[in-house]
Scaffold this motif. Structure first.
Motif, PDB file in Angstrom:
ATOM      1  N   ALA A  72      66.345  53.947 -45.015  1.00 53.03           N
ATOM      2  CA  ALA A  72      67.185  53.120 -46.218  1.00 53.03           C
ATOM      3  C   ALA A  72      65.508  51.727 -46.631  1.00 53.03           C
ATOM      4  O   ALA A  72      65.204  52.076 -47.466  1.00 53.03           O
ATOM      5  CB  ALA A  72      68.790  52.587 -45.676  1.00 53.03           C
ATOM      6  N   TYR A  73      65.587  51.128 -45.249  1.00 54.08           N
ATOM      7  CA  TYR A  73      64.563  50.169 -45.909  1.00 54.08           C
ATOM      8  C   TYR A  73      63.242  51.276 -45.783  1.00 54.08           C
ATOM      9  O   TYR A  73      62.170  50.191 -46.393  1.00 54.08           O
ATOM     10  CB  TYR A  73      64.624  49.323 -44.360  1.00 54.08           C
ATOM     11  CG  TYR A  73      63.547  48.372 -43.104  1.00 54.08           C
ATOM     12  CD1 TYR A  73      64.108  47.381 -44.390  1.00 54.08           C
ATOM     13  CD2 TYR A  73      62.881  47.901 -43.123  1.00 54.08           C
ATOM     14  CE1 TYR A  73      63.427  46.167 -44.630  1.00 54.08           C
ATOM     15  CE2 TYR A  73      61.347  47.052 -43.066  1.00 54.08           C
ATOM     16  CZ  TYR A  73      61.894  46.753 -43.705  1.00 54.08           C
ATOM     17  OH  TYR A  73      60.742  44.535 -43.840  1.00 54.08           O
ATOM     18  N   ALA A  74      62.643  52.140 -45.257  1.00 55.33           N
ATOM     19  CA  ALA A  74      61.408  52.283 -45.065  1.00 55.33           C
ATOM     20  C   ALA A  74      61.579  52.890 -47.049  1.00 55.33           C
ATOM     21  O   ALA A  74      60.286  52.615 -47.399  1.00 55.33           O
ATOM     22  CB  ALA A  74      61.025  53.357 -44.656  1.00 55.33           C
ATOM     23  N   ILE A  75      62.760  53.610 -47.679  1.00 58.68           N
ATOM     24  CA  ILE A  75      62.593  53.723 -48.865  1.00 58.68           C
ATOM     25  C   ILE A  75      62.740  52.152 -49.893  1.00 58.68           C
ATOM     26  O   ILE A  75      61.687  51.977 -50.688  1.00 58.68           O
ATOM     27  CB  ILE A  75      64.265  54.450 -48.830  1.00 58.68           C
ATOM     28  CG1 ILE A  75      63.825  55.914 -48.644  1.00 58.68           C
ATOM     29  CG2 ILE A  75      63.885  54.532 -50.881  1.00 58.68           C
ATOM     30  CD1 ILE A  75      65.138  56.518 -48.768  1.00 58.68           C
ATOM     31  N   TRP A  76      63.283  51.380 -49.226  1.00 58.62           N
ATOM     32  CA  TRP A  76      62.984  50.234 -49.947  1.00 58.62           C
ATOM     33  C   TRP A  76      61.661  49.690 -49.799  1.00 58.62           C
ATOM     34  O   TRP A  76      60.800  48.992 -50.990  1.00 58.62           O
ATOM     35  CB  TRP A  76      64.139  49.506 -48.991  1.00 58.62           C
ATOM     36  CG  TRP A  76      63.577  47.677 -49.933  1.00 58.62           C
ATOM     37  CD1 TRP A  76      64.622  47.626 -51.412  1.00 58.62           C
ATOM     38  CD2 TRP A  76      63.660  46.494 -49.669  1.00 58.62           C
ATOM     39  NE1 TRP A  76      65.160  45.828 -51.737  1.00 58.62           N
ATOM     40  CE2 TRP A  76      64.346  45.761 -50.890  1.00 58.62           C
ATOM     41  CE3 TRP A  76      63.234  46.225 -48.013  1.00 58.62           C
ATOM     42  CZ2 TRP A  76      63.483  44.526 -50.374  1.00 58.62           C
ATOM     43  CZ3 TRP A  76      62.725  44.488 -47.802  1.00 58.62           C
ATOM     44  CH2 TRP A  76      62.913  43.578 -49.090  1.00 58.62           C
ATOM     45  N   LEU A  77      61.098  49.953 -48.924  1.00 58.97           N
ATOM     46  CA  LEU A  77      59.763  49.097 -48.531  1.00 58.97           C
ATOM     47  C   LEU A  77      58.461  49.779 -49.418  1.00 58.97           C
ATOM     48  O   LEU A  77      57.425  49.533 -50.253  1.00 58.97           O
ATOM     49  CB  LEU A  77      58.996  48.845 -47.301  1.00 58.97           C
ATOM     50  CG  LEU A  77      59.367  48.085 -46.549  1.00 58.97           C
ATOM     51  CD1 LEU A  77      58.940  47.981 -44.886  1.00 58.97           C
ATOM     52  CD2 LEU A  77      59.333  46.685 -46.898  1.00 58.97           C
ATOM     53  N   ALA A  78      58.887  51.494 -49.832  1.00 61.07           N
ATOM     54  CA  ALA A  78      57.825  52.570 -50.409  1.00 61.07           C
ATOM     55  C   ALA A  78      58.410  52.431 -51.754  1.00 61.07           C
ATOM     56  O   ALA A  78      57.254  52.152 -52.419  1.00 61.07           O
ATOM     57  CB  ALA A  78      58.143  53.693 -49.729  1.00 61.07           C
TER      58      ALA A  78
END
Length: 96
Positions: free
Chosen positions: A13-19
């Protein structure tokens, strides 16, 4: 939900948020998207047949020499010939 699974979802979820450029107020959407992706990956791993390792038996080690194999080729092979006599091994002279 196990701690490991929850941590994997959190990281995804954090990686999606950053992307997506760190938008505010979309944390639930990112969590659900990550959860679906992680659970789909886990289901795909379960569907794959397990890998079975083949273990060979240990080789027998002996100091004995193997016996000679007698090959039968035809009717003439039924007559056995006496084994050939070996020459005696010559010994090296003792060093002085």
């Amino acid at each position: 939900m196990s701690v490991d699974l929850e941590q994997r979802i959190r990281d995804r979820a954090y990686a999606i948020w950053l992307a997506e450029g760190c938008p505010h107020g979309r944390d639930a959407d990112h969590w659900l998207q990550a959860e679906r992706a992680i659970l789909a990956e886990a289901a795909a791993v379960v569907d794959v047949a397990p890998v079975v390792a083949v273990v060979k038996a240990p080789r027998k080690t002996t100091n004995a020499k193997p016996r000679a194999v007698v090959k039968s080729i035809g009717p003439e092979a039924t007559t056995s010939e006496p084994p050939k006599a070996r020459k005696p091994r010559s010994r090296k002279p003792a060093s002085v």
